[in-house]
Design a protein around this motif. Structure first.
Motif: not given
Length: 363
Positions: A215-221, A15-37
């Motif tokens: 993928f592991l950086g957002a959806h791991g382990p 949740l934290r790595r995916q910018f959900v908790e907290p809502a800490a994402g930057g622009d749409a491109v950086s959110v898509a980059r972290r989530l792998c799309g």
């Protein structure tokens, strides 16, 4: 040495790595980059999946990034579904997926009503149709393909379904969405639409390793099988999958999540181990990456008894209520009314706060 964590910790870390908790994402491109799309089969869901991850959402930002700044690409990628990905990462996705060539299987061709020769003709014709910066609606593209091939039988196959015969072209990097014209989808060649963004060509091996790392950086382990489920519904050849993770191995650490062996990037191990389970409530949209990045059978995330309420017919993924990292219900939006349907008790004040935040995003 293997580090032991609980699923409560692992889900809170996601949740934290995916910018959900907290809502800490930057622009749409950086959110898509972290989530792998960001899955974009439903455009409004993609917009909301981005907005819920931003402290200060920017209405219209995705359209600006897609059609004006050209920093986002919209095309068919993982699992053959539409995604938004950073334009500079499109070659990575394409290089990895194109090497898998699932469309060459006889079962795939029979299921879509084409022969190998007919599919080869389409793959050859589309780049010609989109040459010189052409921007064509689906109908115009089909007409152009038929003019090149002379095979009128292909019209039905090209216009039916979810664009199945165009997906190989997307994955080969020959086609992506262009700006709508008169409310119709258009297609363009990525090489013309994103000039100078491709960078140097990537091998399938290098691209696969980069995707697995992201993928592991957002959806791991996770396990290699979990990555494969997200990437291609488990159809990646096992030797290819092993090769990607073997090269990535020096960057990985072993972790057991409630006794289940998994991998995580070594740089994230201490952070994961120090993460406390979430106590928060979140409302996430349909087709959210928090759900799509995990296998449907992950019981700690999605209890089996309620799985059909979330993972529904025709690949539909419902909007979900998440409590303590776990799917605790679904929700619907009718007009300006958000109605949760809970599977288990959720603290009313936390749910009310989540509903209030979401209402502001969909207003």
């Amino acid at each position: 040495m293997t580090t032991n964590v609980t699923w409560g910790q692992a889900l809170a870390w996601r949740l934290r790595r995916q910018f959900v908790e907290p809502a800490a994402g930057g622009d749409a491109v950086s959110v898509a980059r972290r989530l792998c799309g960001v899955q974009a089969q439903v455009a409004s869901s993609a917009e909301l999946a981005t907005a819920v991850r931003q402290a200060e959402p920017r209405p219209g930002e995705i359209g600006q990034a897609l059609w004006h700044d050209r920093t986002l690409a919209k095309t068919w990628l993982m699992r053959g579904t539409l995604h938004l990905v950073p334009a500079d990462e499109l070659p990575v996705h394409c290089a990895a997926l194109a090497s898998l060539r699932f469309w060459e299987k006889g079962s795939w061709q029979r299921g879509h009503g084409v022969t190998a020769a007919e599919l080869d003709a389409v793959i050859e014709a589309v780049p010609k149709a989109l040459a010189d910066g052409a921007m064509l609606t689906r109908e115009e593209l089909v007409d152009a393909v038929l003019e090149v091939t002379g095979d009128l039988h292909l019209r039905e196959a090209l216009t039916s379904g979810w664009g199945a015969l165009l997906k190989p072209l997307s994955i080969l990097g020959e086609l992506c969405y262009g700006p709508p014209r008169d409310r119709k989808v258009t297609f363009v060649a990525p090489s013309a639409w994103f000039p100078g963004r491709a960078g140097r060509p990537l091998s399938a091996q290098e691209a696969g390793v980069r995707l697995a790392r992201a993928f592991l950086g957002a959806h791991g382990p996770a396990t290699p099988a979990m990555f494969d489920t997200w990437l291609l519904r488990g159809m990646t050849p096992k030797a290819v999958l092993r090769g990607w993770f073997r090269e990535l191995e020096p960057e990985l650490a072993d972790v057991e999540v409630d006794g289940q062996p998994m991998k995580i990037l070594a740089e994230h191990l201490d952070d994961l181990a120090a993460t406390a389970p979430s106590q928060a409530v979140h409302l996430l949209p349909g087709f959210d990456q928090y759900i799509l990045g995990a296998p449907r059978g992950l019981e700690p995330l999605l209890p089996a008894a309620v799985r059909p309420r979330v993972s529904r017919a025709a690949g539909w993924i419902s909007p979900v209520v998440v409590y303590r990292g776990r799917v605790a219900g679904v929700w619907e939006l009718e007009g300006d009314t958000i109605t949760p349907d809970l599977f288990e008790p959720v603290p009313a004040p936390l749910l009310d706060a989540a509903v209030t935040r979401l209402r502001a995003l969909v207003a």
